[in-house]
Scaffold this motif. Structure first.
Motif, PDB file in Angstrom:
ATOM      1  N   LEU A   1     -15.017   3.159   3.262  1.00 10.44           N
ATOM      2  CA  LEU A   1     -15.338   3.200   1.838  1.00 10.44           C
ATOM      3  C   LEU A   1     -16.224   4.388   1.473  1.00 10.44           C
ATOM      4  O   LEU A   1     -16.578   4.572   0.327  1.00 10.44           O
ATOM      5  CB  LEU A   1     -16.011   1.891   1.406  1.00 10.44           C
ATOM      6  CG  LEU A   1     -15.121   0.661   1.461  1.00 10.44           C
ATOM      7  CD1 LEU A   1     -15.899  -0.569   1.045  1.00 10.44           C
ATOM      8  CD2 LEU A   1     -13.881   0.839   0.606  1.00 10.44           C
TER       9      LEU A   1
ATOM     10  N   ILE B   1      -9.659   5.536 -10.711  1.00  9.73           N
ATOM     11  CA  ILE B   1     -10.408   4.291 -10.522  1.00  9.73           C
ATOM     12  C   ILE B   1      -9.486   3.198  -9.998  1.00  9.73           C
ATOM     13  O   ILE B   1      -9.849   2.440  -9.093  1.00  9.73           O
ATOM     14  CB  ILE B   1     -11.090   3.869 -11.838  1.00  9.73           C
ATOM     15  CG1 ILE B   1     -12.158   4.890 -12.221  1.00  9.73           C
ATOM     16  CG2 ILE B   1     -11.690   2.467 -11.725  1.00  9.73           C
ATOM     17  CD1 ILE B   1     -12.791   4.640 -13.568  1.00  9.73           C
ATOM     18  N   LEU B   2      -8.276   3.122 -10.544  1.00  8.34           N
ATOM     19  CA  LEU B   2      -7.306   2.128 -10.075  1.00  8.34           C
ATOM     20  C   LEU B   2      -6.891   2.408  -8.639  1.00  8.34           C
ATOM     21  O   LEU B   2      -6.778   1.487  -7.818  1.00  8.34           O
ATOM     22  CB  LEU B   2      -6.089   2.110 -10.997  1.00  8.34           C
ATOM     23  CG  LEU B   2      -5.005   1.094 -10.668  1.00  8.34           C
ATOM     24  CD1 LEU B   2      -5.565  -0.319 -10.746  1.00  8.34           C
ATOM     25  CD2 LEU B   2      -3.824   1.264 -11.607  1.00  8.34           C
ATOM     26  N   ARG B   3      -6.681   3.671  -8.304  1.00  7.45           N
ATOM     27  CA  ARG B   3      -6.316   4.036  -6.932  1.00  7.45           C
ATOM     28  C   ARG B   3      -7.434   3.662  -5.955  1.00  7.45           C
ATOM     29  O   ARG B   3      -7.189   3.101  -4.897  1.00  7.45           O
ATOM     30  CB  ARG B   3      -6.007   5.531  -6.828  1.00  7.45           C
ATOM     31  CG  ARG B   3      -5.659   5.978  -5.413  1.00  7.45           C
ATOM     32  CD  ARG B   3      -5.210   7.411  -5.359  1.00  7.45           C
ATOM     33  NE  ARG B   3      -3.990   7.662  -6.092  1.00  7.45           N
ATOM     34  CZ  ARG B   3      -2.762   7.356  -5.666  1.00  7.45           C
ATOM     35  NH1 ARG B   3      -2.606   6.753  -4.525  1.00  7.45           N
ATOM     36  NH2 ARG B   3      -1.703   7.643  -6.387  1.00  7.45           N
ATOM     37  N   GLN B   4      -8.689   3.955  -6.342  1.00  9.11           N
ATOM     38  CA  GLN B   4      -9.821   3.611  -5.477  1.00  9.11           C
ATOM     39  C   GLN B   4      -9.946   2.096  -5.335  1.00  9.11           C
ATOM     40  O   GLN B   4     -10.242   1.598  -4.249  1.00  9.11           O
ATOM     41  CB  GLN B   4     -11.116   4.211  -6.043  1.00  9.11           C
ATOM     42  CG  GLN B   4     -12.321   4.006  -5.166  1.00  9.11           C
ATOM     43  CD  GLN B   4     -12.235   4.774  -3.857  1.00  9.11           C
ATOM     44  OE1 GLN B   4     -11.474   5.714  -3.707  1.00  9.11           O
ATOM     45  NE2 GLN B   4     -13.027   4.349  -2.901  1.00  9.11           N
ATOM     46  N   SER B   5      -9.721   1.364  -6.415  1.00 13.66           N
ATOM     47  CA  SER B   5      -9.783  -0.105  -6.358  1.00 13.66           C
ATOM     48  C   SER B   5      -8.715  -0.662  -5.423  1.00 13.66           C
ATOM     49  O   SER B   5      -8.981  -1.575  -4.631  1.00 13.66           O
ATOM     50  CB  SER B   5      -9.606  -0.706  -7.747  1.00 13.66           C
ATOM     51  OG  SER B   5     -10.609  -0.260  -8.609  1.00 13.66           O
ATOM     52  N   ILE B   6      -7.525  -0.122  -5.495  1.00 10.60           N
ATOM     53  CA  ILE B   6      -6.445  -0.576  -4.609  1.00 10.60           C
ATOM     54  C   ILE B   6      -6.774  -0.239  -3.161  1.00 10.60           C
ATOM     55  O   ILE B   6      -6.537  -1.046  -2.256  1.00 10.60           O
ATOM     56  CB  ILE B   6      -5.097   0.030  -5.063  1.00 10.60           C
ATOM     57  CG1 ILE B   6      -4.662  -0.612  -6.377  1.00 10.60           C
ATOM     58  CG2 ILE B   6      -4.028  -0.159  -3.989  1.00 10.60           C
ATOM     59  CD1 ILE B   6      -3.443   0.006  -6.998  1.00 10.60           C
ATOM     60  N   ASN B   7      -7.328   0.949  -2.917  1.00 14.28           N
ATOM     61  CA  ASN B   7      -7.739   1.309  -1.555  1.00 14.28           C
ATOM     62  C   ASN B   7      -8.787   0.339  -1.018  1.00 14.28           C
ATOM     63  O   ASN B   7      -8.705  -0.102   0.128  1.00 14.28           O
ATOM     64  CB  ASN B   7      -8.284   2.736  -1.512  1.00 14.28           C
ATOM     65  CG  ASN B   7      -7.202   3.773  -1.566  1.00 14.28           C
ATOM     66  OD1 ASN B   7      -6.044   3.491  -1.292  1.00 14.28           O
ATOM     67  ND2 ASN B   7      -7.567   4.986  -1.936  1.00 14.28           N
ATOM     68  N   ILE B   8      -9.776   0.005  -1.841  1.00  9.06           N
ATOM     69  CA  ILE B   8     -10.837  -0.909  -1.406  1.00  9.06           C
ATOM     70  C   ILE B   8     -10.258  -2.285  -1.079  1.00  9.06           C
ATOM     71  O   ILE B   8     -10.561  -2.871  -0.034  1.00  9.06           O
ATOM     72  CB  ILE B   8     -11.934  -1.013  -2.488  1.00  9.06           C
ATOM     73  CG1 ILE B   8     -12.722   0.293  -2.563  1.00  9.06           C
ATOM     74  CG2 ILE B   8     -12.871  -2.185  -2.220  1.00  9.06           C
ATOM     75  CD1 ILE B   8     -13.657   0.381  -3.735  1.00  9.06           C
ATOM     76  N   VAL B   9      -9.407  -2.790  -1.952  1.00 11.61           N
ATOM     77  CA  VAL B   9      -8.815  -4.121  -1.730  1.00 11.61           C
ATOM     78  C   VAL B   9      -7.932  -4.116  -0.487  1.00 11.61           C
ATOM     79  O   VAL B   9      -8.009  -5.036   0.349  1.00 11.61           O
ATOM     80  CB  VAL B   9      -8.023  -4.573  -2.980  1.00 11.61           C
ATOM     81  CG1 VAL B   9      -7.185  -5.799  -2.685  1.00 11.61           C
ATOM     82  CG2 VAL B   9      -8.975  -4.846  -4.131  1.00 11.61           C
TER      83      VAL B   9
ATOM     84  N   TYR C   1       0.828  -1.210   0.000  1.00  9.03           N
ATOM     85  CA  TYR C   1       0.000   0.000   0.000  1.00  9.03           C
ATOM     86  C   TYR C   1       0.862   1.260   0.000  1.00  9.03           C
ATOM     87  O   TYR C   1       0.585   2.212  -0.721  1.00  9.03           O
ATOM     88  CB  TYR C   1      -0.952  -0.018   1.199  1.00  9.03           C
ATOM     89  CG  TYR C   1      -1.901   1.147   1.215  1.00  9.03           C
ATOM     90  CD1 TYR C   1      -2.989   1.182   0.350  1.00  9.03           C
ATOM     91  CD2 TYR C   1      -1.713   2.219   2.080  1.00  9.03           C
ATOM     92  CE1 TYR C   1      -3.867   2.244   0.344  1.00  9.03           C
ATOM     93  CE2 TYR C   1      -2.590   3.289   2.076  1.00  9.03           C
ATOM     94  CZ  TYR C   1      -3.655   3.294   1.206  1.00  9.03           C
ATOM     95  OH  TYR C   1      -4.519   4.352   1.204  1.00  9.03           O
TER      96      TYR C   1
END
Length: 182
Positions: A141, A72-80, A61
């Motif tokens: 989230l 979108i990729l940054r948000q996806s990585i944050n969610i995961v 992280y």
């Protein structure tokens, strides 16, 4: 240059995690083998895996956070990362609850009724920990959790009022069993 710095940061973090794993956890395992009980070995196994996974997740992280990525990729990585980290911490807390119950049972001696009670209470405590973890994930989230917390509170009051006699008997049973007043 940002990607090279990210790769270098991640490799350094991996080396530090390997050092921590070999030195710190190795010494703790050596210390745990010298004791007579098996509970400390079990506690170390509960702690070792989630801690190492959280360190790997944290290093990933931190490495990715310094890069310029598509939103979108940054948000996806944050969610995961938030979801995975929360699951690891919840599993760790559940393991600690189970370890604490086993330790309490060991101090009480061989009491089959106590073991049955603790085996019934541990899943209820784990459910509470999972609900807290779910609320934490939803909050991070970006969801409005005030309605969720209010719903949990109202639902808890409704269940408590509906099952008042049963819950009173259950708490009395646990109190008598754990406190042993006679």
């Amino acid at each position: 240059s940002d990607y090279l710095l990210a790769i270098a940061t991640f490799l350094i973090a991996l080396i530090v995690i390997r050092i921590i794993k070999s030195i710190v956890i190795g010494r703790l395992k050596k210390w745990a083998r010298q004791t007579a009980t098996r509970l400390d070995d079990r506690l170390l196994s509960f702690i070792e895996q989630p801690t190492i996974l959280v360190l790997y997740l944290g290093s990933f992280y931190i490495t990715v956070d310094n890069l310029t990525l598509h939103p979108i990729l940054r948000q996806s990585i944050n969610i995961v990362c938030i979801g995975t980290g929360t699951v690891l911490v919840i599993q760790f807390l559940g393991s600690l609850v189970e370890y604490g119950a086993k330790l309490y049972l060991l101090k009480q001696g061989d009491a089959p009724a106590m073991e049955q009670t603790l085996n019934a209470i541990i899943p209820a405590i784990k459910v509470v920990v999972w609900v807290g973890g779910l609320v934490f994930v939803l909050d991070n989230l970006g969801f409005d959790i005030s309605a969720v917390v209010t719903g949990l509170g109202i639902g808890g009051i409704a269940v408590a009022l509906a099952a008042q006699g049963i819950l009173g008997d259950l708490f009395s049973y646990a109190s008598i069993l754990l406190d042993r007043p006679f």
